[in-house]
Scaffold this motif. Structure first.
Motif, PDB file in Angstrom:
ATOM      1  N   ILE A  11       0.886  -1.166   0.000  1.00  0.00           N
ATOM      2  CA  ILE A  11       0.000   0.000   0.000  1.00  0.00           C
ATOM      3  C   ILE A  11       0.921   1.213   0.000  1.00  0.00           C
ATOM      4  O   ILE A  11       1.855   1.304   0.797  1.00  0.00           O
ATOM      5  CB  ILE A  11      -1.001  -0.021   1.171  1.00  0.00           C
ATOM      6  CG1 ILE A  11      -0.314  -0.269   2.512  1.00  0.00           C
ATOM      7  CG2 ILE A  11      -2.059  -1.075   0.926  1.00  0.00           C
ATOM      8  CD1 ILE A  11      -1.235  -0.072   3.698  1.00  0.00           C
ATOM      9  N   TYR A  13       2.503   5.050   0.052  1.00  0.00           N
ATOM     10  CA  TYR A  13       2.416   6.260   0.871  1.00  0.00           C
ATOM     11  C   TYR A  13       1.696   7.354   0.088  1.00  0.00           C
ATOM     12  O   TYR A  13       1.918   7.509  -1.113  1.00  0.00           O
ATOM     13  CB  TYR A  13       3.816   6.757   1.227  1.00  0.00           C
ATOM     14  CG  TYR A  13       4.532   5.899   2.245  1.00  0.00           C
ATOM     15  CD1 TYR A  13       3.939   5.574   3.464  1.00  0.00           C
ATOM     16  CD2 TYR A  13       5.826   5.437   1.997  1.00  0.00           C
ATOM     17  CE1 TYR A  13       4.608   4.799   4.408  1.00  0.00           C
ATOM     18  CE2 TYR A  13       6.498   4.667   2.928  1.00  0.00           C
ATOM     19  CZ  TYR A  13       5.890   4.351   4.139  1.00  0.00           C
ATOM     20  OH  TYR A  13       6.554   3.592   5.056  1.00  0.00           O
ATOM     21  N   THR A  25       4.933  -2.253  -9.841  1.00  0.00           N
ATOM     22  CA  THR A  25       4.453  -3.313  -8.946  1.00  0.00           C
ATOM     23  C   THR A  25       2.983  -3.608  -9.200  1.00  0.00           C
ATOM     24  O   THR A  25       2.566  -4.771  -9.242  1.00  0.00           O
ATOM     25  CB  THR A  25       4.598  -2.894  -7.463  1.00  0.00           C
ATOM     26  OG1 THR A  25       5.846  -2.238  -7.294  1.00  0.00           O
ATOM     27  CG2 THR A  25       4.517  -4.092  -6.556  1.00  0.00           C
ATOM     28  N   ASP A  50      -1.268   3.774   2.167  1.00  0.00           N
ATOM     29  CA  ASP A  50      -0.735   3.785   3.527  1.00  0.00           C
ATOM     30  C   ASP A  50      -0.786   5.244   3.983  1.00  0.00           C
ATOM     31  O   ASP A  50      -0.004   6.068   3.525  1.00  0.00           O
ATOM     32  CB  ASP A  50       0.718   3.294   3.419  1.00  0.00           C
ATOM     33  CG  ASP A  50       1.357   2.991   4.757  1.00  0.00           C
ATOM     34  OD1 ASP A  50       0.742   3.314   5.790  1.00  0.00           O
ATOM     35  OD2 ASP A  50       2.476   2.439   4.748  1.00  0.00           O
ATOM     36  N   ASP A 259      13.054  -2.937  -1.711  1.00  0.00           N
ATOM     37  CA  ASP A 259      13.279  -1.986  -0.619  1.00  0.00           C
ATOM     38  C   ASP A 259      12.536  -2.343   0.659  1.00  0.00           C
ATOM     39  O   ASP A 259      12.930  -1.920   1.739  1.00  0.00           O
ATOM     40  CB  ASP A 259      12.858  -0.573  -1.077  1.00  0.00           C
ATOM     41  CG  ASP A 259      11.425  -0.532  -1.604  1.00  0.00           C
ATOM     42  OD1 ASP A 259      11.024  -1.489  -2.312  1.00  0.00           O
ATOM     43  OD2 ASP A 259      10.710   0.436  -1.315  1.00  0.00           O
ATOM     44  N   TRP A 289      13.766   0.430 -10.470  1.00  0.00           N
ATOM     45  CA  TRP A 289      13.922   1.214 -11.697  1.00  0.00           C
ATOM     46  C   TRP A 289      14.713   2.489 -11.427  1.00  0.00           C
ATOM     47  O   TRP A 289      14.440   3.194 -10.457  1.00  0.00           O
ATOM     48  CB  TRP A 289      12.558   1.621 -12.261  1.00  0.00           C
ATOM     49  CG  TRP A 289      11.887   0.511 -12.993  1.00  0.00           C
ATOM     50  CD1 TRP A 289      10.995  -0.387 -12.466  1.00  0.00           C
ATOM     51  CD2 TRP A 289      12.045   0.170 -14.372  1.00  0.00           C
ATOM     52  NE1 TRP A 289      10.603  -1.262 -13.446  1.00  0.00           N
ATOM     53  CE2 TRP A 289      11.222  -0.946 -14.616  1.00  0.00           C
ATOM     54  CE3 TRP A 289      12.798   0.693 -15.432  1.00  0.00           C
ATOM     55  CZ2 TRP A 289      11.128  -1.554 -15.868  1.00  0.00           C
ATOM     56  CZ3 TRP A 289      12.705   0.093 -16.670  1.00  0.00           C
ATOM     57  CH2 TRP A 289      11.891  -1.014 -16.888  1.00  0.00           C
TER      58      TRP A 289
HETATM   59  O1  ME8 Z   1       7.060   1.521   1.153  1.00  0.00           O
HETATM   60  N1  ME8 Z   1      11.465   0.862  -8.759  1.00  0.00           N
HETATM   61  O2  ME8 Z   1       5.290   2.670   0.234  1.00  0.00           O
HETATM   62  P1  ME8 Z   1       5.966   3.395  -1.013  1.00  0.00           P
HETATM   63  C1  ME8 Z   1      10.620  -0.158  -8.562  1.00  0.00           C
HETATM   64  N2  ME8 Z   1       3.874   2.307   2.405  1.00  0.00           N
HETATM   65  N3  ME8 Z   1       9.623  -0.142  -7.669  1.00  0.00           N
HETATM   66  C2  ME8 Z   1       9.458   0.942  -6.922  1.00  0.00           C
HETATM   67  C3  ME8 Z   1      10.312   2.065  -7.064  1.00  0.00           C
HETATM   68  C4  ME8 Z   1      11.358   1.989  -8.043  1.00  0.00           C
HETATM   69  N4  ME8 Z   1      12.195   2.986  -8.259  1.00  0.00           N
HETATM   70  N5  ME8 Z   1       9.909   2.993  -6.178  1.00  0.00           N
HETATM   71  C5  ME8 Z   1       8.830   2.478  -5.514  1.00  0.00           C
HETATM   72  C6  ME8 Z   1       5.912   1.901   1.180  1.00  0.00           C
HETATM   73  N6  ME8 Z   1       8.551   1.245  -5.969  1.00  0.00           N
HETATM   74  C7  ME8 Z   1       4.980   1.436   2.266  1.00  0.00           C
HETATM   75  C8  ME8 Z   1       4.528   0.019   1.961  1.00  0.00           C
HETATM   76  S1  ME8 Z   1       3.182  -2.218   2.489  1.00  0.00           S
HETATM   77  C9  ME8 Z   1       2.464  -2.925   3.828  1.00  0.00           C
HETATM   78  C10 ME8 Z   1       3.662  -0.626   2.986  1.00  0.00           C
HETATM   79  C11 ME8 Z   1       7.429   0.402  -5.523  1.00  0.00           C
HETATM   80  O3  ME8 Z   1       4.947   4.360  -1.499  1.00  0.00           O
HETATM   81  C12 ME8 Z   1       7.924  -0.898  -4.912  1.00  0.00           C
HETATM   82  O4  ME8 Z   1       6.885  -1.838  -4.931  1.00  0.00           O
HETATM   83  O5  ME8 Z   1       7.301   3.904  -0.675  1.00  0.00           O
HETATM   84  C13 ME8 Z   1       8.153  -0.494  -3.496  1.00  0.00           C
HETATM   85  O6  ME8 Z   1       8.188  -1.611  -2.644  1.00  0.00           O
HETATM   86  C14 ME8 Z   1       6.933   0.374  -3.244  1.00  0.00           C
HETATM   87  O7  ME8 Z   1       6.747   1.066  -4.488  1.00  0.00           O
HETATM   88  C15 ME8 Z   1       7.144   1.353  -2.108  1.00  0.00           C
HETATM   89  O8  ME8 Z   1       6.076   2.246  -2.087  1.00  0.00           O
END
Ligand code: ME8
Length: 509
Positions: A11, A13, A25, A50, A259, A289
Motif C-alpha cells: 500500500i 504512501y 508493482t 498507507d 526496498d 527502476w
Molecule cells: O514503502 N522501482 O510505500 P511506497 C521499482 N507504504 N519499484 C518501486 C520504485 C522503483 N524505483 N519505487 C517504488 C511503502 N517502488 C509502504 C509500503 S506495504 C504494507 C507498505 C514500488 O509508497 C515498490 O513496490 O514507498 C516499493 O516496494 C513500493 O513502491 C514502495 O512504495
C-alpha cells in the motif's frame, strides 16, 4: 470449491504522487491476476494506500492541511491512475478506514495479551522518510543506510514487540519453505538477516499523533509498519467476512519492491506467528527502476509520471515495455529511447504486423472465413511442435513470475509465425491450391490466437481488440479453459474475420 488465488501490492504512501515504480508493482500484480483468472482461478487482488505515519503528518503540515485531507486528495490520484492503467484489483484498503483500525487494534491487543508486547524505552537513529530506526552500527555517517538521507536521534517511551523470540521459529520456517521468498537472492538476504538474530522491535510512537492509537494508551500511536502490514488481512475480510478469509488466506503472493523486503519477510511473519495466523505462501521482491541511469528523485527532477508515459505511448505499450525490457526481479533503467525501440520493434514490426497481415490474408483469400485444417504439410509440424513447446514454457515461467522469459517465448511464437507466412506464401496457394491454403490460413490464425491469449495479461485492451477482429465472439478476459485455451480450436462458428486499424503505430523519433 473452486481454485482461489490472493495477490497483493504494497500500500503506497500518500505523501507523494505515484511514479513508474508504483505503477510497475501494481501492473505486475495485475498481470498475475489476469493470468490466474485465465487459468480458472477466482482471484482476489488487493492494493491500497498507507495513510498514517510521521511522513504523512509532516507533508500535511507543510501544506497546512490535515493529514486526512491530504490522504483524501492523494488517494484519488492513485485510483485514477489504476483505472487508466486498467488495473483489475478487487479490493482497496485505506488505512484510515474504520474496518482497518479495528483490525490493527485487535491484533495489537491480542499480541499484548499473549505477552509478546511490553513497554520500554527506545533510543536510536531514525529516518523519517523510511519510517525506520537504525542502530549505531547500521547508520552511515549520520545518514540512512537505505535512502542516504540525514538521520535524527530519537528517544521515546515505546511498546516493544518480542521479535527476538521469533528468530528460531522464523529460521526453521525459512529452511522448510525455500520458496517463501523469491527470487533466491532475496531469500538469501532474509535468511542471513534472521540468522544474525532478531532484535525486539519498537512498535509505537509518541513523537507524533497521526496513526492508530494504542488500545488503552492513546498517548502512543501504533508504528506505521505494524499498521500497514495488517492491510493484507483487513482487505480480505479479517474479523468481518469469515468466508472470504477461508477462501483466500493464506495469501498466495505479496508482491513488493526489494526496498521493503525485511518488513514483509521478517516482521510480518513474526507478527503472524505471534497470533498463530497462517503465514503467506510467498513474498516476491522485484528490482528497482532508475531513470536514464539515475535514481529517481524529486530533487533531481527526474521522476517519471506513469500517466504521462501511458498517454504518450499507449497504456498497453507501457505495460508491455516494463516487463519485456527487464527481467522481473532485476533492476532496470527507464528511458524514452528504450520504450520507443520496443514499440517499433516488437509491437509494430513483429506482432502488429503479424496480426494485420494474417487478418488481411484471411479477408482477401478466404472472404474472412476459416475452414478446419487438412492434414499437415509444408512446415506445419515444425510450427505446431515448437508452438506447443513454447506455450508450455510460457506457462512454467508465468507461474514463477518469469514474465520476461514468458514474453520471450511468446515472441518466439510470433517470429515462427512470421517465418511461416514467408515460407508457405498463402498468396501463391491462393492461385493453385485452395485446400492447402485453408490449412495454412487456419494455422496462421490459430497461432495469432494463441499469441494473443498469451499476451492478454500484459496488454488487456489491445488483445481484446484482436480477439474480436479474429472472430471470437466472447471477451478475451473470459476465455475459458476448454475452448479458447486448448491448442486446437474449432473454427466453425466463428464470426467473420475483420480488418483492424494498425494496432501499434510506429513512433517516429
Ligand atoms: O514503502 N522501482 O510505500 P511506497 C521499482 N507504504 N519499484 C518501486 C520504485 C522503483 N524505483 N519505487 C517504488 C511503502 N517502488 C509502504 C509500503 S506495504 C504494507 C507498505 C514500488 O509508497 C515498490 O513496490 O514507498 C516499493 O516496494 C513500493 O513502491 C514502495 O512504495
Amino acid at each position: 470449491m473452486g481454485k482461489h488465488y490472493y495477490i497483493t501490492t504494497p500500500i503506497y504512501y500518500i505523501n507523494d504522487v505515484p511514479h513508474i515504480g508504483h505503477a510497475y508493482t501494481t501492473i505486475a500484480a495485475d498481470i498475475m491476476a489476469r493470468y490466474k483468472r485465465l487459468q480458472g482461478y477466482e482471484v482476489f487482488f488487493l492494493t491500497g494506500v498507507d495513510e498514517h505515519g510521521q511522513k504523512a503528518e509532516k507533508t500535511a503540515a507543510e501544506r497546512q492541511i490535515h493529514p486526512k485531507d491530504l490522504a483524501d486528495t492523494m488517494v484519488q490520484t492513485f485510483t485514477d491512475l489504476w483505472q487508466m492503467l486498467n488495473i483489475s484489483n478487487t479490493g482497496f484498503v485505506r488505512t484510515t478506514e474504520e474496518r482497518h483500525k479495528r483490525v490493527v487494534q485487535y491484533f495489537f491487543q491480542k499480541i499484548q495479551e499473549k505477552g509478546d508486547i511490553y513497554l520500554g524505552e527506545y533510543e536510536d537513529w531514525y529516518c523519517v522518510p523510511c519510517e525506520s530506526y537504525f542502530t549505531e552500527l547500521q547508520q552511515q555517517e549520520g545518514k540512512c543506510p537505505d535512502c542516504g538521507r540525514l538521520l535524527e536521534r530519537l528517544k521515546e517511551e515505546t511498546y516493544f514487540f518480542r521479535m527476538s523470540k521469533y528468530t528460531e521459529p522464523l529460521l526453521r520456517y525459512l529452511e522448510e519453505h525455500k520458496d517463501f521468498v523469491l527470487p533466491e537472492v532475496r531469500y538469501n538476504e532474509v535468511y542471513s538477516f534472521v540468522k544474525g538474530g532478531l532484535r525486539d522491535l519498537s512498535i509505537s510512537r509518541t513523537s507524533f499523533s497521526w496513526g492508530v492509537p494504542v488500545p488503552g494508551n492513546p498517548r502512543h500511536v501504533i508504528y506505521v509498519w505494524f499498521d500497514a502490514l495488517l492491510n493484507y488481512l483487513t482487505g480480505i475480510g479479517y474479523l468481518e467476512n469469515d468466508q472470504l478469509m477461508a477462501d483466500f488466506w493464506p495469501c498466495d503472493t505479496h508482491l513488493i519492491g526489494k526496498d521493503i523486503l525485511r518488513f514483509h519477510a521478517v516482521y510480518w511473519p513474526s507478527f503472524l506467528m505471534s497470533l498463530g495466523v497462517e503465514l503467506p505462501k510467498r513474498v516476491f521482491a522485484h528490482g528497482w527502476w532508475t531513470v536514464d541511469g539515475q535514481k529517481m528523485s524529486k530533487s533531481l527532477g527526474n521522476v517519471v509520471s506513469p500517466s504521462e508515459i501511458a498517454s504518450a505511448y499507449g497504456v498497453d505499450q507501457f505495460r508491455f515495455f516494463l516487463f519485456r525490457e527487464v527481467p522481473f526481479g532485476l533492476d532496470g533503467d527507464f528511458s524514452r529511447e528504450a520504450i520507443v525501440h520496443r514499440i517499433n520493434g516488437d509491437l509494430a514490426n513483429d506482432f502488429g504486423n503479424l496480426v494485420s497481415r494474417s487478418v488481411t490474408m484471411i479477408k482477401k483469400f478466404s472472404n474472412g472465413m476459416l475452414e478446419q485444417p487438412g492434414g499437415p504439410g509444408g512446415t506445419d509440424e515444425h510450427l505446431i511442435g515448437r508452438t506447443v513447446g513454447l506455450v508450455a514454457e510460457y506457462g512454467k515461467e508465468m507461474e514463477s513470475f518469469g514474465f520476461h522469459k514468458a514474453l520471450a517465448s511468446t515472441f518466439d511464437i510470433v517470429s515462427l509465425l512470421n517465418k511461416y507466412v514467408d515460407t508457405e506464401a498463402p498468396w501463391k496457394l491462393a492461385k493453385d491450391n485452395r485446400a492447402r491454403l485453408q490449412t495454412v490460413l487456419y494455422n496462421l490464425w490459430n497461432g495469432v490466437r494463441i499469441a494473443t491469449l498469451l499476451l492478454h495479461p500484459f496488454m488487456p485492451q489491445k488483445t481484446d481488440q484482436i480477439w474480436k477482429a479474429i472472430g471470437i465472439g466472447t471477451p478475451i478476459g473470459t476465455a475459458s479453459q476448454d475452448r479458447e485455451r486448448g491448442f486446437y480450436y474449432d473454427a466453425q462458428g466463428l464470426s467473420s474475420i475483420e480488418n483492424i486499424p494498425p494496432l501499434f503505430p510506429r513512433i517516429e523519433k
